[in-house]
Design a protein around this motif. Structure first.
Motif, PDB file in Angstrom:
ATOM      1  N   GLN A   4      10.522  -7.419  24.676  1.00  0.00           N
ATOM      2  CA  GLN A   4      11.848  -6.816  24.789  1.00  0.00           C
ATOM      3  C   GLN A   4      12.911  -7.846  24.445  1.00  0.00           C
ATOM      4  N   PHE A   5      13.927  -7.379  23.785  1.00  0.00           N
ATOM      5  CA  PHE A   5      15.055  -8.199  23.377  1.00  0.00           C
ATOM      6  C   PHE A   5      16.304  -7.441  23.794  1.00  0.00           C
ATOM      7  N   LEU A   6      17.138  -8.044  24.627  1.00  0.00           N
ATOM      8  CA  LEU A   6      18.393  -7.424  25.052  1.00  0.00           C
ATOM      9  C   LEU A   6      19.553  -8.236  24.524  1.00  0.00           C
ATOM     10  N   ILE A   7      20.558  -7.546  24.039  1.00  0.00           N
ATOM     11  CA  ILE A   7      21.742  -8.234  23.538  1.00  0.00           C
ATOM     12  C   ILE A   7      22.969  -7.369  23.775  1.00  0.00           C
ATOM     13  N   MET A   8      24.068  -8.031  24.105  1.00  0.00           N
ATOM     14  CA  MET A   8      25.343  -7.344  24.252  1.00  0.00           C
ATOM     15  C   MET A   8      26.347  -8.077  23.367  1.00  0.00           C
ATOM     16  N   GLY A   9      27.067  -7.318  22.575  1.00  0.00           N
ATOM     17  CA  GLY A   9      28.053  -7.925  21.694  1.00  0.00           C
ATOM     18  C   GLY A   9      28.802  -6.865  20.915  1.00  0.00           C
ATOM     19  N   ARG A  10      29.577  -7.328  19.966  1.00  0.00           N
ATOM     20  CA  ARG A  10      30.374  -6.427  19.127  1.00  0.00           C
ATOM     21  C   ARG A  10      29.770  -6.350  17.732  1.00  0.00           C
ATOM     22  N   LEU A  11      29.890  -5.171  17.145  1.00  0.00           N
ATOM     23  CA  LEU A  11      29.408  -4.997  15.781  1.00  0.00           C
ATOM     24  C   LEU A  11      30.284  -5.787  14.820  1.00  0.00           C
ATOM     25  N   ASN A  24      11.505   6.269   4.272  1.00  0.00           N
ATOM     26  CA  ASN A  24      11.966   6.164   5.649  1.00  0.00           C
ATOM     27  C   ASN A  24      13.376   5.594   5.670  1.00  0.00           C
ATOM     28  N   LYS A  25      14.232   6.194   6.473  1.00  0.00           N
ATOM     29  CA  LYS A  25      15.599   5.706   6.600  1.00  0.00           C
ATOM     30  C   LYS A  25      15.636   4.546   7.582  1.00  0.00           C
ATOM     31  N   VAL A  26      16.328   3.467   7.171  1.00  0.00           N
ATOM     32  CA  VAL A  26      16.531   2.299   8.022  1.00  0.00           C
ATOM     33  C   VAL A  26      18.033   2.000   8.028  1.00  0.00           C
ATOM     34  N   VAL A  27      18.581   1.829   9.224  1.00  0.00           N
ATOM     35  CA  VAL A  27      19.986   1.466   9.350  1.00  0.00           C
ATOM     36  C   VAL A  27      20.051   0.096  10.018  1.00  0.00           C
ATOM     37  N   SER A  28      20.782  -0.821   9.394  1.00  0.00           N
ATOM     38  CA  SER A  28      20.922  -2.180   9.917  1.00  0.00           C
ATOM     39  C   SER A  28      22.337  -2.396  10.422  1.00  0.00           C
ATOM     40  N   ILE A  29      22.415  -3.096  11.555  1.00  0.00           N
ATOM     41  CA  ILE A  29      23.709  -3.509  12.076  1.00  0.00           C
ATOM     42  C   ILE A  29      23.645  -5.005  12.353  1.00  0.00           C
ATOM     43  N   VAL A  30      24.804  -5.618  12.445  1.00  0.00           N
ATOM     44  CA  VAL A  30      24.900  -7.023  12.817  1.00  0.00           C
ATOM     45  C   VAL A  30      25.745  -7.092  14.074  1.00  0.00           C
ATOM     46  N   VAL A  31      25.159  -7.700  15.123  1.00  0.00           N
ATOM     47  CA  VAL A  31      25.848  -7.826  16.403  1.00  0.00           C
ATOM     48  C   VAL A  31      26.264  -9.278  16.589  1.00  0.00           C
ATOM     49  N   ALA A  32      27.541  -9.476  16.874  1.00  0.00           N
ATOM     50  CA  ALA A  32      28.087 -10.805  17.143  1.00  0.00           C
ATOM     51  C   ALA A  32      28.033 -11.053  18.643  1.00  0.00           C
ATOM     52  N   CYS A  33      27.446 -12.182  19.015  1.00  0.00           N
ATOM     53  CA  CYS A  33      27.266 -12.513  20.428  1.00  0.00           C
ATOM     54  C   CYS A  33      27.779 -13.939  20.660  1.00  0.00           C
ATOM     55  N   ASN A  64      27.593   6.908  14.388  1.00  0.00           N
ATOM     56  CA  ASN A  64      28.433   6.666  15.547  1.00  0.00           C
ATOM     57  C   ASN A  64      28.822   5.222  15.838  1.00  0.00           C
ATOM     58  N   LEU A  65      28.154   4.272  15.230  1.00  0.00           N
ATOM     59  CA  LEU A  65      28.521   2.878  15.473  1.00  0.00           C
ATOM     60  C   LEU A  65      29.523   2.421  14.429  1.00  0.00           C
ATOM     61  N   ARG A  66      30.515   1.645  14.881  1.00  0.00           N
ATOM     62  CA  ARG A  66      31.555   1.155  13.980  1.00  0.00           C
ATOM     63  C   ARG A  66      31.876  -0.306  14.268  1.00  0.00           C
ATOM     64  N   LYS A  67      32.342  -0.989  13.253  1.00  0.00           N
ATOM     65  CA  LYS A  67      32.729  -2.391  13.363  1.00  0.00           C
ATOM     66  C   LYS A  67      33.661  -2.594  14.554  1.00  0.00           C
TER      67      LYS A  67
END
Length: 124
Positions: A4-11, A24-33, A64-67
């Motif tokens: 398990q990997f937990l992270i909290m941050g902003r996109l 297959n659909k893949v959606v990537s996000i980048v989280v700044a921590c 639903n996710l936004r910068k």
């Protein structure tokens, strides 16, 4: 075993969609921590983590996710090791998202959470 990997941050950017050769659909996000400590210059450094979402959860993330949005993510680490064309072993570790929570709520995100629950149940 536990993976398990937990992270909290902003996109750091809006989600990016790709489609694999297997369609297959893949959606990537980048989280700044932001790190919890200051560097020698007295400033806080930030780490950036790329997280992938697959299938139904990819659709939810894309819509639903936004910068700039503050989120908490649960993910797993996944190895994708292979031998390249030169015969060298390549070690690739990916972070695959399994669930995300909005930490800044609005009426829209409450409705989206309900839809996300349905999609997660379908994928299990």
């Amino acid at each position: 075993m536990l993976n398990q990997f937990l992270i909290m941050g902003r996109l750091a950017d809006n989600p990016k969609e790709t489609v694999t050769p297997n369609n297959n659909k893949v959606v990537s996000i980048v989280v700044a921590c932001q790190k919890e400590f200051r560097n020698q210059d007295g400033t806080y450094e930030t780490d950036f983590f790329r997280i992938e979402f697959w299938k139904g959860l990819a659709d939810v993330a894309l819509k639903n996710l936004r910068k700039g949005q503050l989120v908490c993510l649960r993910a797993r680490l996944e190895n994708n090791n292979y031998t390249n064309k030169e015969g060298r072993k390549v070690y690739d570790v990916r972070i695959v998202g399994e669930r995300f929570l909005y930490l800044e709520y609005s009426q829209k995100t409450k409705i989206i959470d309900e839809l996300e629950e349905e999609i997660i149940e379908e994928n299990e």
